[in-house]
Scaffold this active site. Structure first.
Site, mmCIF file in Angstrom:
data_model
loop_
_atom_site.group_PDB
_atom_site.id
_atom_site.type_symbol
_atom_site.label_atom_id
_atom_site.label_comp_id
_atom_site.label_asym_id
_atom_site.label_seq_id
_atom_site.Cartn_x
_atom_site.Cartn_y
_atom_site.Cartn_z
ATOM 1 N N ASP A 41 0.854 -1.205 0.000
ATOM 2 C CA ASP A 41 0.000 0.000 0.000
ATOM 3 C C ASP A 41 0.882 1.244 0.000
ATOM 4 O O ASP A 41 0.623 2.210 -0.705
ATOM 5 C CB ASP A 41 -1.029 -0.002 1.145
ATOM 6 N N GLY A 131 -2.806 -8.385 13.846
ATOM 7 C CA GLY A 131 -2.718 -8.036 12.429
ATOM 8 C C GLY A 131 -4.080 -7.957 11.760
ATOM 9 O O GLY A 131 -4.187 -8.064 10.544
ATOM 10 N N SER A 133 -6.078 -5.300 12.289
ATOM 11 C CA SER A 133 -6.381 -3.860 12.293
ATOM 12 C C SER A 133 -7.247 -3.400 13.450
ATOM 13 O O SER A 133 -8.178 -2.617 13.261
ATOM 14 C CB SER A 133 -7.075 -3.450 10.998
ATOM 15 N N GLU A 167 -2.612 7.937 12.735
ATOM 16 C CA GLU A 167 -1.701 6.814 13.012
ATOM 17 C C GLU A 167 -0.250 7.219 12.682
ATOM 18 O O GLU A 167 0.672 6.940 13.436
ATOM 19 C CB GLU A 167 -2.130 5.607 12.166
ATOM 20 N N ASP A 179 -5.466 -0.258 5.830
ATOM 21 C CA ASP A 179 -6.292 -0.687 6.967
ATOM 22 C C ASP A 179 -7.459 0.264 7.188
ATOM 23 O O ASP A 179 -8.610 -0.144 7.287
ATOM 24 C CB ASP A 179 -5.446 -0.748 8.248
#
Ligand code: GLA
Length: 393
Positions: A41, A131, A133, A167, A179
């Site tokens: 990403d 993992g 999210s 984040e 995410d």
């Protein structure tokens, strides 16, 4: 779920029966499982995540002053966390509440200033640090509720970008957009094929026939994830800078496999070259996998998942002994047509495409082999896909 949340809310905030219960509103944001397209990403590649039916629930009621009071059923030992809208700084002892706080702070930075604070109880059923999210789910549920209770009307894509900013800048994890995007915009029974460069996306129906996606948790906490994650990002940037000598590209995933192979010697460091190779080919695999899914060709979709895992293991080096053991045990089963790690790696979960027949026996054999090799118990969940973040009516 609403009733449980409301009773927690009343208990935590000592609401009496005659107080205005109706003003309590309920919000939900799911977790996600990425089916393929890992660690690309942030390289401008395609990803193919699906939202889960479980995630983070919030009961919230606006206050008349500018205080925010937060309580998490998952971290009762942290107690009530309080701050006001004019003191939105990161504070270590605020622990999990830094995620919602970061989101409120980014809203403010973008000029969306709320006057009244709120009381809220958070309750999640995503395994932490697995993992799936859980942090994006907390961020996005907060963004959706803050947007709604203030009537800001920020659109969904802007909203998830603000969560990513929280984040990156408030929490300090340099994650990509996958995410937050999938948690915010996911659709029940679909995966979303997202071009992380342009943020164009399309929903892809999960036509699985007799197969199911099963998430397997290694129950190995992702220790060094954040530092290793940022290290991989830096390596990709180094590769990009060297490849830019011959190519007008802004992101690694703009290169196709053939072009990369012709010019890979531009990347002088062997390790950095392997990282770039993963990014370029993972992007191609994801595009192919999405086409296989569209055509109902699950066998070939599964092959792409397997190749993805090998590349993450050998070239990107983000798997580790637990994830590899759990994936290898799955590969030995005939009814498993695809298995790979999902998320950032170094622990956390795998995702497996498995025929429904004798599922329990298959999972118990996989679990046993995994335990023999690592001493750890794996947990398995069938990944039912759910709707992205929303107010629960
Ligand atoms: C984490 C990050 C995402 C993505 C994945 C790896 O989940 O938050 O942005 O980079 O790792 O694909």
């Amino acid at each position: 779920m609403k009733e449980t949340l409301l009773s927690h809310f009343k208990e935590v905030f000592r609401y009496e029966e005659h107080r205005d219960e109706e003003a309590v509103r309920f919000f939900f944001a799911p977790g996600r499982v990425n089916l393929i397209g890992e660690h690309i990403d942030y390289n401008g590649g395609y990803v193919l995540p699906a939202t889960l039916s479980f995630g983070t629930y919030v009961a919230v009621k606006p206050r008349t002053d500018n205080k925010i009071k937060l309580f998490s059923v998952n971290f009762p030992e942290k107690g009530m966390i309080s701050f006001s809208l004019d003191e939105l700084q990161y504070e270590k002892e605020h622990d999990w509440a830094n995620y919602p706080k970061g989101v409120l702070s980014v809203f403010q930075e973008h000029g969306y200033v709320g006057q009244r604070g709120f009381d809220a109880v958070y309750d999640g059923n995503l395994p932490n640090g697995a993992g799936l999210s859980s942090s994006a789910s907390i961020e996005v549920v907060t963004a959706v509720l803050w947007n709604k209770i203030n009537g800001f009307q920020v659109d969904e894509v802007e909203l998830v970008k603000m969560c990513q900013q929280a984040e990156n800048e408030f929490i300090g994890v340099n994650c990509g957009i996958m995410d937050q995007f999938s948690v915010g915009l996911g659709k029940k029974d679909h995966a979303v094929l997202l071009d992380c460069d342009t943020l164009k996306y399309e929903y892809s129906p999960l036509m699985l026939g007799d197969y199911v996606f099963v998430i397997a948790n290694t129950n190995k906490r992702r220790g060094l994830t954040d530092s290793k994650y940022n290290e991989r990002r830096n390596e990709c940037e180094q590769a990009l800078a060297q490849l830019q000598k011959n190519h007008h590209i802004q992101k690694l995933c703009e290169l196709d496999g053939k072009t990369f192979e012709n010019d890979e010697s531009l990347v002088t460091n062997d390790v950095v070259r392997k990282r770039a190779k993963h990014a370029v080919f993972e992007n191609e695999r994801t595009v192919k996998a999405a086409a296989f899914l569209r055509n109902g060709d699950l066998l070939n979709f599964g092959k792409m998942m397997n190749e993805s895992h090998r590349s993450l293991r050998d070239d990107y080096e983000v798997t580790g002994k637990e994830l590899d053991a759990l994936v290898s045990a799955a590969w030995e089963e005939e009814s498993v047509i695809g298995a790979r790690m999902t998320g950032a790696g170094f622990g956390g979960c795998t995702v497996n495409l498995i025929h429904q027949d004798q599922l329990e026996e298959v999972l118990s054999r996989i679990g046993k082999k995994y335990k023999d090799q690592t001493g750890l118990e794996a947990d398995f969940y069938i990944a039912h896909s759910g709707k992205g973040a929303h107010e629960m009516n």
